[in-house]
Design a protein around this motif. Structure first.
Motif: not given
Length: 287
Positions: A105, A108-109, A111, A113, A201, A204-205, A285, A287
């Motif tokens: 996560a 991803a948050s 950006s 990933l 995880s 969600t981002d 994917i 992000s």
């Protein structure tokens, strides 16, 4: 879906060489939350020693009879067992949820990933690397606290056998192996929390959502275990067995509760880990 370079079109590409564990471990070690969590766990024994110094030697029994808290200052081993007793129910849940829920996560948050996958790092390998490091840090957190507590307690109260609240004691030679067994069970019992946080995880981002969700559902499990009307259904709750490690600190070692608790935790964990890998393999994917 993020495009990746096919292995056969990249000379020298080896999937097994992407995102090595040492790189991921170094990245996670430098995170502020890792250092803060480590500081909290190391500080706990010192805080308890200070509390006992101010409040005096613990005495009296709880509503259900004597507890480890009543013998906390009997020896360094008793102090380590007491620290494990007061932290196993919640405090040790937090680093597990944090390390396992903040893995995918957080990428991803940030950006980042999709860039990892475009390296290209195979999705299954990315999850394996992150999960292995997260579990390693979780285990380290559970080992560091009782080790520090054992050292601090020995310095404050001396070395000796582990006095049992109900009377009697464990031989000095058996103390460290029994404490190690207790810590091992606590780690195994927390695998379900690790798996839940890791699965969230991948869904969600928001790292806080994954960590908070795992901690929240663990609390719900504790609440349900307190509902005695559920009867034998509570045996299927991981929370029902979270203090079965106390059986390792009995004069006669009892395996029944720890084996049942381990089986329940591992069963839930395997299902959640499988869901995480399966869902992430098909996830778009962005992000």
């Amino acid at each position: 879906m993020t495009s990746t370079v096919l292995p056969e079109t990249a000379p020298g590409y080896r999937a097994r060489h992407t995102l090595p564990l040492r790189v991921e471990a170094r990245r996670q070690w430098k995170r502020r939350r890792t250092l803060v969590m480590g500081a909290v766990l190391v500080a706990l024994p010192f805080i308890l020693v200070a509390a006992f110094a101010v409040g005096g030697t613990p005495s009296g029994s709880g509503r259900n009879g004597p507890t480890l808290m009543d013998t906390a200052t009997a020896s360094g081993a008793n102090f380590a067992a007491t620290c494990l007793f007061v932290s196993a129910g919640f405090l040790l849940v937090v680093p597990v949820a944090l390390f396992c829920g903040d893995t995918v996560a957080s990428e991803a948050s940030w950006s980042s990933l999709r860039y990892l996958l475009a390296a290209p790092v195979p999705r299954a390998r990315l999850l394996r690397s992150k999960l292995t490091v997260a579990l390693g840090f979780s285990l380290a957190a559970m080992v560091v606290m009782p080790v520090v507590a054992l050292a601090v307690g020995t310095a404050a109260y001396g070395w000796g056998p582990l006095a049992l609240p109900t009377g009697g004691s464990l031989a000095t030679a058996d103390t460290v192996p029994r404490l190690a067994l207790a810590v091992a069970f606590v780690f195994v019992s927390q695998l379900v929390t690790a798996a839940l946080a890791f699965w969230l995880s991948t869904k969600t981002d928001a790292p806080l959502g994954a960590v908070g969700g795992a901690v929240g559902l663990t609390i719900v499990g504790n609440v349900l275990d307190a509902v005695t009307a559920l009867g034998s259904w509570r045996d299927f709750l991981p929370a029902h067995w979270q203090f079965a490690w106390a059986d390792a600190l009995q004069p006669q070692l009892e395996w029944g509760g720890m084996l049942r608790g381990s089986a329940v935790s591992v069963a839930y964990a395997l299902v959640l880990f499988a869901l995480a890998f399966r869902g992430f393999a098909r996830k778009d994917i962005v992000s």
